[in-house]
Design a protein around this motif. Structure first.
Motif, PDB file in Angstrom:
ATOM      1  N   LEU A 194      74.838  31.703  36.526  1.00 28.17           N
ATOM      2  CA  LEU A 194      75.312  31.499  35.341  1.00 28.17           C
ATOM      3  C   LEU A 194      76.601  32.704  35.397  1.00 28.17           C
ATOM      4  CD1 LEU A 194      72.852  31.063  32.432  1.00 28.17           C
ATOM      5  CD2 LEU A 194      74.186  29.468  33.166  1.00 28.17           C
ATOM      6  N   LEU A 195      77.704  32.184  35.111  1.00 28.08           N
ATOM      7  CA  LEU A 195      78.879  33.175  34.819  1.00 28.08           C
ATOM      8  C   LEU A 195      79.522  32.889  33.674  1.00 28.08           C
ATOM      9  CD1 LEU A 195      80.109  32.145  38.881  1.00 28.08           C
ATOM     10  CD2 LEU A 195      79.219  34.425  37.913  1.00 28.08           C
ATOM     11  N   ASP A 196      80.500  33.905  33.534  1.00 28.09           N
ATOM     12  CA  ASP A 196      81.237  33.661  32.393  1.00 28.09           C
ATOM     13  C   ASP A 196      82.710  33.600  33.082  1.00 28.09           C
ATOM     14  OD1 ASP A 196      79.733  34.191  30.341  1.00 28.09           O
ATOM     15  OD2 ASP A 196      80.277  36.606  30.029  1.00 28.09           O
ATOM     16  N   ALA A 197      83.548  32.909  32.150  1.00 27.55           N
ATOM     17  CA  ALA A 197      84.911  32.052  32.527  1.00 27.55           C
ATOM     18  C   ALA A 197      85.779  33.576  33.199  1.00 27.55           C
ATOM     19  CB  ALA A 197      85.651  31.492  31.517  1.00 27.55           C
ATOM     20  N   ASP A 198      85.531  34.625  32.929  1.00 30.45           N
ATOM     21  CA  ASP A 198      86.404  35.771  33.335  1.00 30.45           C
ATOM     22  C   ASP A 198      85.739  36.507  34.537  1.00 30.45           C
ATOM     23  OD1 ASP A 198      84.253  36.883  32.141  1.00 30.45           O
ATOM     24  OD2 ASP A 198      85.600  38.402  30.794  1.00 30.45           O
ATOM     25  N   ALA A 199      84.885  35.795  35.368  1.00 33.75           N
ATOM     26  CA  ALA A 199      84.265  36.127  36.421  1.00 33.75           C
ATOM     27  C   ALA A 199      85.078  36.286  37.515  1.00 33.75           C
ATOM     28  CB  ALA A 199      82.959  35.297  36.769  1.00 33.75           C
ATOM     29  N   PRO A 200      85.059  37.032  38.646  1.00 35.96           N
ATOM     30  CA  PRO A 200      85.978  37.029  39.704  1.00 35.96           C
ATOM     31  C   PRO A 200      86.090  35.575  40.225  1.00 35.96           C
ATOM     32  CG  PRO A 200      84.625  38.998  40.097  1.00 35.96           C
ATOM     33  CD  PRO A 200      84.010  37.982  38.850  1.00 35.96           C
ATOM     34  N   ILE A 201      87.298  35.429  40.665  1.00 40.47           N
ATOM     35  CA  ILE A 201      87.477  33.848  41.206  1.00 40.47           C
ATOM     36  C   ILE A 201      86.673  33.668  42.253  1.00 40.47           C
ATOM     37  CG2 ILE A 201      89.158  32.694  42.402  1.00 40.47           C
ATOM     38  CD1 ILE A 201      90.070  32.784  39.605  1.00 40.47           C
ATOM     39  N   GLU A 202      86.345  34.632  43.290  1.00 44.79           N
ATOM     40  CA  GLU A 202      85.498  34.423  44.543  1.00 44.79           C
ATOM     41  C   GLU A 202      83.941  34.010  44.155  1.00 44.79           C
ATOM     42  OE1 GLU A 202      85.957  34.228  47.653  1.00 44.79           O
ATOM     43  OE2 GLU A 202      88.266  34.163  47.238  1.00 44.79           O
ATOM     44  N   ALA A 203      83.570  34.581  43.252  1.00 41.49           N
ATOM     45  CA  ALA A 203      82.294  34.349  42.621  1.00 41.49           C
ATOM     46  C   ALA A 203      82.195  32.886  42.033  1.00 41.49           C
ATOM     47  CB  ALA A 203      81.920  35.383  41.519  1.00 41.49           C
ATOM     48  N   ILE A 204      83.175  32.497  41.408  1.00 46.55           N
ATOM     49  CA  ILE A 204      83.202  30.875  40.890  1.00 46.55           C
ATOM     50  C   ILE A 204      83.278  30.074  41.853  1.00 46.55           C
ATOM     51  CG2 ILE A 204      84.719  29.456  39.403  1.00 46.55           C
ATOM     52  CD1 ILE A 204      85.182  31.847  37.593  1.00 46.55           C
ATOM     53  N   VAL A 205      84.222  30.214  42.865  1.00 51.36           N
ATOM     54  CA  VAL A 205      84.507  29.282  43.827  1.00 51.36           C
ATOM     55  C   VAL A 205      83.653  29.263  45.402  1.00 51.36           C
ATOM     56  CG1 VAL A 205      86.589  28.385  42.945  1.00 51.36           C
ATOM     57  CG2 VAL A 205      86.648  30.081  44.920  1.00 51.36           C
ATOM     58  N   ALA A 206      83.231  30.424  45.519  1.00 54.23           N
ATOM     59  CA  ALA A 206      82.126  30.749  46.621  1.00 54.23           C
ATOM     60  C   ALA A 206      81.001  30.982  46.482  1.00 54.23           C
ATOM     61  CB  ALA A 206      82.900  31.978  47.324  1.00 54.23           C
ATOM     62  N   GLY A 207      80.175  30.792  47.534  1.00 58.57           N
ATOM     63  CA  GLY A 207      78.611  30.839  47.279  1.00 58.57           C
ATOM     64  C   GLY A 207      77.990  29.819  47.763  1.00 58.57           C
ATOM     65  N   GLY A 208      78.406  29.146  48.649  1.00 57.08           N
ATOM     66  CA  GLY A 208      77.945  27.904  49.057  1.00 57.08           C
ATOM     67  C   GLY A 208      77.106  28.066  50.336  1.00 57.08           C
ATOM     68  N   LEU A 209      76.940  27.071  51.179  1.00 52.50           N
ATOM     69  CA  LEU A 209      76.325  27.211  52.510  1.00 52.50           C
ATOM     70  C   LEU A 209      77.049  27.586  53.753  1.00 52.50           C
ATOM     71  CD1 LEU A 209      73.676  26.311  53.565  1.00 52.50           C
ATOM     72  CD2 LEU A 209      74.489  24.309  53.937  1.00 52.50           C
ATOM     73  N   PHE A 210      78.547  27.267  53.597  1.00 53.98           N
ATOM     74  CA  PHE A 210      79.468  27.561  54.645  1.00 53.98           C
ATOM     75  C   PHE A 210      80.427  28.801  53.976  1.00 53.98           C
ATOM     76  CE2 PHE A 210      77.842  23.740  55.939  1.00 53.98           C
ATOM     77  CZ  PHE A 210      77.369  23.858  57.320  1.00 53.98           C
ATOM     78  N   GLY A 211      80.603  29.823  54.596  1.00 55.64           N
ATOM     79  CA  GLY A 211      81.990  30.881  54.374  1.00 55.64           C
ATOM     80  C   GLY A 211      83.135  30.327  54.690  1.00 55.64           C
ATOM     81  N   LEU A 212      84.279  30.990  54.301  1.00 54.19           N
ATOM     82  CA  LEU A 212      85.524  30.378  54.561  1.00 54.19           C
ATOM     83  C   LEU A 212      85.704  30.227  56.270  1.00 54.19           C
ATOM     84  CD1 LEU A 212      87.873  32.096  51.944  1.00 54.19           C
ATOM     85  CD2 LEU A 212      87.033  29.737  52.218  1.00 54.19           C
ATOM     86  N   ASP A 213      84.875  31.089  56.805  1.00 55.01           N
ATOM     87  CA  ASP A 213      85.250  31.165  58.485  1.00 55.01           C
ATOM     88  C   ASP A 213      84.440  29.865  59.164  1.00 55.01           C
ATOM     89  OD1 ASP A 213      82.658  31.803  57.901  1.00 55.01           O
ATOM     90  OD2 ASP A 213      82.787  33.788  58.975  1.00 55.01           O
ATOM     91  N   GLY A 214      83.930  29.028  58.201  1.00 52.35           N
ATOM     92  CA  GLY A 214      83.070  27.829  58.782  1.00 52.35           C
ATOM     93  C   GLY A 214      81.770  28.430  59.055  1.00 52.35           C
ATOM     94  N   LYS A 215      81.401  29.675  58.966  1.00 47.30           N
ATOM     95  CA  LYS A 215      80.163  30.187  59.462  1.00 47.30           C
ATOM     96  C   LYS A 215      79.264  29.911  58.435  1.00 47.30           C
ATOM     97  CE  LYS A 215      81.260  33.231  63.165  1.00 47.30           C
ATOM     98  NZ  LYS A 215      82.712  33.237  63.216  1.00 47.30           N
ATOM     99  N   ILE A 216      77.697  29.707  58.587  1.00 45.82           N
ATOM    100  CA  ILE A 216      76.747  29.775  57.631  1.00 45.82           C
ATOM    101  C   ILE A 216      76.588  31.020  56.539  1.00 45.82           C
ATOM    102  CG2 ILE A 216      74.183  29.552  57.236  1.00 45.82           C
ATOM    103  CD1 ILE A 216      74.781  27.095  57.795  1.00 45.82           C
ATOM    104  N   ALA A 217      76.737  30.872  55.616  1.00 45.60           N
ATOM    105  CA  ALA A 217      76.451  31.959  54.472  1.00 45.60           C
ATOM    106  C   ALA A 217      75.147  32.256  54.163  1.00 45.60           C
ATOM    107  CB  ALA A 217      77.483  31.536  53.261  1.00 45.60           C
TER     108      ALA A 217
END
Length: 377
Positions: A194-217
């Motif tokens: 659960l996040l508030d709308a003013d949370a850091p952008i990265e916290a809102i759109v990231a945190g899935g299975l794969f990082g931006l480098d395509g590696k497993i997060a």
């Protein structure tokens, strides 16, 4: 040419942004597209008018694609979403647009994220090139309770989310109301952050299975099996410890919430690939429509050192990754189910028939005959 270029390209993380009309999605999108953190991101929206883009506009790439000042590329859906996602890959592979690092799909109003997840996971090519990072659901802190009470779709949007963003929290007069809404969302989806709308952008759109480098997060963070198990224990203890069903806790469980829940099945023994496949096939063919989301980490008997990740939506379940090692000391197989109108028992019975008992090679016919799922092929 490096050997890296010859291998498969790392998957591009894909986030689905959903939420009811008026929840605050547009405000959040406006913040997202202006943030340098979303440089090299493609945002897919239904029409440009939905975000006031004029002051952000840098150049029009094509009639359905514009580049914004922060380096984020906005595009509208041409035809259907699949065609748009394929077209983006073509343009990227041909060098007509830069190599974007992630995609955010904004769904309109009432849209159920399941068909989008389904479409991407089911598509043989897209499921290789894109990695569904997660669903982000925006909920209006002021009107959220009313929306959840009135619309089962809103509960479903919250139930399948990896991250729930509470918008307009500053407009809530009574902190107790906000606390109740948070607790309700936690019950509907114990695995969501659960996040508030003013949370850091990265916290809102990231945190899935794969990082931006395509590696497993972090698989554990994606699976959230511990949170689901803990919530199950809590609700179980609550049911057994509270014979007074008029207790404070029961009257606020809305009928929509009651129809949707999460549970986790585990196995201490590694599972034979054939048994797992058969279990998933039975489950899909008999209960597919009720499986809002399936996520798992499984030890296969054939190769217990390299656990497989399972990700599914409704009738489609696939293996997006095989891990080089276990993410923690816990080597149990764990599958989290988020379901609608489906009890835990029949799924668990089926799981035990195929997977649960060591020493039984195949479920015997009587175990299956007792199981109503097996008859509804």
């Amino acid at each position: 040419m490096s050997d890296r270029a010859a291998g498969p390209l790392p998957p591009i993380p894909l986030t689905i942004l959903t939420g009811f009309l008026g929840a605050g999605k547009t405000t959040l999108l406006n913040r997202l597209v202006q943030d340098p953190a979303l440089h090299d991101t493609v945002v897919i929206i239904n029409e440009f008018g939905e975000i006031g883009l004029d002051h952000l506009l840098v150049e029009t790439v094509s009639d359905d694609m514009i580049l914004l000042s922060a380096g984020c590329l906005c595009c509208t859906v041409r035809g259907d979403l699949i065609a748009t996602l394929e077209d983006l890959l073509r343009k990227r592979d041909n060098g007509r647009i830069g190599p974007f690092r992630r995609v955010i799909i904004e769904t309109t109003g009432l849209a159920d994220p399941a068909p989008i997840l389904h479409a991407v996971l089911y598509h043989p090519y897209l499921s290789m090139r894109y990695a569904v990072e997660g669903v982000v659901t925006v909920i209006d802190a002021v009107n959220g309770k009313g929306t959840l009470d009135a619309h089962v779709e809103a509960v479903r949007q919250a139930a399948v989310a990896e991250r729930i963003v509470l918008a307009k929290t500053d407009l809530v007069n009574d902190p107790a109301d906000l606390a109740r809404l948070r607790e309700r969302l936690h019950q509907v989806n114990p695995g969501a952050t659960l996040l508030d709308a003013d949370a850091p952008i990265e916290a809102i759109v990231a945190g899935g299975l794969f990082g931006l480098d395509g590696k497993i997060a972090d698989v554990r963070d994606w699976l959230k099996a511990e949170a689901v198990e803990e919530a199950e224990h809590r609700s179980h203890a609550h049911q057994h410890g509270d014979h007074d069903h008029h207790g404070h806790h029961h009257h606020d469980v809305n009928r929509h919430d009651a129809s949707i829940h999460a549970f986790c099945l585990t196995s201490d023994q590694p599972i034979r690939q054939g048994a797992l496949d058969t279990f998933l096939d039975f489950l899909r063919s008999s209960q597919g429509a009720k499986l809002l989301r399936v996520k798992g980490l499984v030890a296969l008997a054939e190769d217990p050192e390299h656990p497989v990740v399972i990700h599914g939506v409704q009738h489609v379940i696939h293996v997006p990754a095989v891990l080089p090692r276990w993410p923690s000391e816990d080597r149990r197989s764990r599958i989290v189910f988020i379901v609608q109108d489906l009890a835990r028992e029949p799924v668990e019975k089926l799981w035990n028939a195929f997977v649960g008992s060591p020493g039984i090679d195949q479920p015997d016919a009587t175990a299956l005959a007792d199981n109503p799922l097996s008859l509804r092929r």
